[in-house]
Write a protein that holds these residues in place. Structure first.
Motif, PDB file in Angstrom:
ATOM      1  N   SER A 114       0.826  -1.201   0.000  1.00  0.00           N
ATOM      2  CA  SER A 114       0.000   0.000   0.000  1.00  0.00           C
ATOM      3  C   SER A 114       0.864   1.257   0.000  1.00  0.00           C
ATOM      4  CB  SER A 114      -0.914   0.007   1.227  1.00  0.00           C
ATOM      5  OG  SER A 114      -1.832  -1.061   1.175  1.00  0.00           O
ATOM      6  N   GLN A 115       1.914   1.254   0.804  1.00  0.00           N
ATOM      7  CA  GLN A 115       2.792   2.419   0.840  1.00  0.00           C
ATOM      8  C   GLN A 115       3.463   2.641  -0.511  1.00  0.00           C
ATOM      9  OE1 GLN A 115       5.735   4.061   4.045  1.00  0.00           O
ATOM     10  NE2 GLN A 115       6.818   2.459   2.938  1.00  0.00           N
ATOM     11  N   ILE A 148       3.083   6.021  -2.814  1.00  0.00           N
ATOM     12  CA  ILE A 148       4.250   6.827  -3.187  1.00  0.00           C
ATOM     13  C   ILE A 148       4.395   6.888  -4.695  1.00  0.00           C
ATOM     14  CG2 ILE A 148       6.774   6.891  -3.089  1.00  0.00           C
ATOM     15  CD1 ILE A 148       6.562   5.850  -0.212  1.00  0.00           C
ATOM     16  N   GLU A 149       4.188   5.766  -5.369  1.00  0.00           N
ATOM     17  CA  GLU A 149       4.271   5.733  -6.834  1.00  0.00           C
ATOM     18  C   GLU A 149       3.248   6.686  -7.447  1.00  0.00           C
ATOM     19  OE1 GLU A 149       5.645   4.757 -10.572  1.00  0.00           O
ATOM     20  OE2 GLU A 149       6.509   4.254  -8.616  1.00  0.00           O
ATOM     21  N   ALA A 150       2.102   6.832  -6.803  1.00  0.00           N
ATOM     22  CA  ALA A 150       1.048   7.725  -7.298  1.00  0.00           C
ATOM     23  C   ALA A 150       1.222   9.161  -6.795  1.00  0.00           C
ATOM     24  CB  ALA A 150      -0.316   7.196  -6.879  1.00  0.00           C
ATOM     25  N   SER A 151       2.340   9.438  -6.106  1.00  0.00           N
ATOM     26  CA  SER A 151       2.625  10.768  -5.540  1.00  0.00           C
ATOM     27  C   SER A 151       1.605  11.174  -4.476  1.00  0.00           C
ATOM     28  CB  SER A 151       2.685  11.840  -6.638  1.00  0.00           C
ATOM     29  OG  SER A 151       3.678  11.526  -7.586  1.00  0.00           O
ATOM     30  N   GLU A 152       0.979  10.199  -3.854  1.00  0.00           N
ATOM     31  CA  GLU A 152       0.002  10.461  -2.796  1.00  0.00           C
ATOM     32  C   GLU A 152       0.725  10.440  -1.441  1.00  0.00           C
ATOM     33  OE1 GLU A 152      -3.135  11.172  -2.977  1.00  0.00           O
ATOM     34  OE2 GLU A 152      -3.804  10.606  -4.984  1.00  0.00           O
ATOM     35  N   GLN A 168      13.388  12.268   0.522  1.00  0.00           N
ATOM     36  CA  GLN A 168      13.744  11.048  -0.209  1.00  0.00           C
ATOM     37  C   GLN A 168      13.101  11.004  -1.593  1.00  0.00           C
ATOM     38  OE1 GLN A 168      12.625   8.007   2.647  1.00  0.00           O
ATOM     39  NE2 GLN A 168      13.820   9.049   4.223  1.00  0.00           N
ATOM     40  N   TRP A 169      11.911  11.603  -1.734  1.00  0.00           N
ATOM     41  CA  TRP A 169      11.220  11.622  -3.019  1.00  0.00           C
ATOM     42  C   TRP A 169      12.050  12.354  -4.070  1.00  0.00           C
ATOM     43  CZ3 TRP A 169       7.355   9.282  -5.385  1.00  0.00           C
ATOM     44  CH2 TRP A 169       6.729   9.883  -6.480  1.00  0.00           C
TER      45      TRP A 169
END
Length: 254
Positions: free
Chosen positions: A129-130, A134-138, A174-175
């Motif tokens: 889920s995480q 993160i992949e969806a920039s949420e 980190q992003w």
């Protein structure tokens, strides 16, 4: 405070050295509730931010957190220290104690990160889920997922706000950074010589509870204690109680 180490850190107090290592959900501010208590108990207390957390910049090359910790101790001219590690920080503390056993006088592990065994369904679902968020920039939703997963029922609103702030900062740093593979280190837990207290939380995921319970069979001088009221971050959930527990253990281990 900075030095020739890569890690931002604070140092205060006099007496035997004590290094605090934070969870990846947090940064060195997670130790604010214990900071003055541990100093007043007679320790020279050090806390640091791992790379990409708090005031430490993200990495610009492959690295290992345990080697960063060793380098920090060298920079501060601390030949030996007790280590307290929360979650991921507990895993780093174990590596330090195994690779440089003569430098670690005592080891307190608060829900230390589990070894690379297949995770239980709960931990696997959290990770999936995480990663999806993160992949969806949420990132805001990923932060809330972490707050909900890692704090137990004893955590109040201020504590949840504190973790929310620390986790969001880590995600933002980190992003924007390049990701590096972690170089392999060869060590065995049987090399740990320090007296060890492995703490688990009754409300934590079973992976971490299982890891803590297994420590007496993996380390030469370890004991396990479960806190039935605790989630994953007991030092933030009941700060004074955990501080007293740590001081008692560290004095006995001296």
């Amino acid at each position: 405070m900075t030095s020739n180490s890569h890690l931002a850190h604070d140092v205060a107090g006099d007496g035997p050295a004590l290094l605090l290592l934070h969870s990846t959900v947090c940064d060195r501010r997670m130790w604010d509730p214990q900071w003055r208590i541990l100093i007043d108990a007679g320790f020279r207390v050090v806390r640091c931010d791992f790379r990409g957390h708090g005031d430490s910049p993200a990495a610009d090359r492959p690295y290992r957190d345990a080697e960063d910790v060793r380098d920090l101790l060298d920079a501060l001219e601390i030949p030996q220290t007790a280590l307290v590690g929360s979650s991921f920080g507990g895993g780093v503390a174990l590596e330090v104690a195994a690779r440089w056993p003569g430098r670690v006088t005592a080891l307190a592990l608060l829900n230390a990160a589990p070894p690379l065994d297949p995770p239980t369904a709960g931990l696997a679902a959290f990770r999936a889920s995480q990663a999806e968020l993160i992949e969806a920039s949420e990132l805001a939703r990923a932060v809330e997922l972490n707050v909900a997963t890692w704090l137990g029922p004893e955590a109040d609103g201020n504590t949840r706000a504190m973790v929310r702030l620390m986790q969001r900062h880590a995600f933002d740093v980190q992003w924007a950074a390049e990701e590096f593979a972690t170089p392999r280190a060869d060590y065995r837990l049987s090399q740990v010589k320090a007296k060890t207290l492995a703490i688990s939380g009754g409300h934590d995921l079973p992976d971490f509870r299982r890891t803590a319970a297994a420590m007496p069979g993996l380390l030469p001088n370890a004991r396990h204690r479960e806190l039935p009221w605790a989630g994953h971050l007991p030092s933030l959930e009941r700060p004074a109680e955990v501080a007293a527990l740590l001081v008692e253990f560290l004095r006995q281990a001296a």
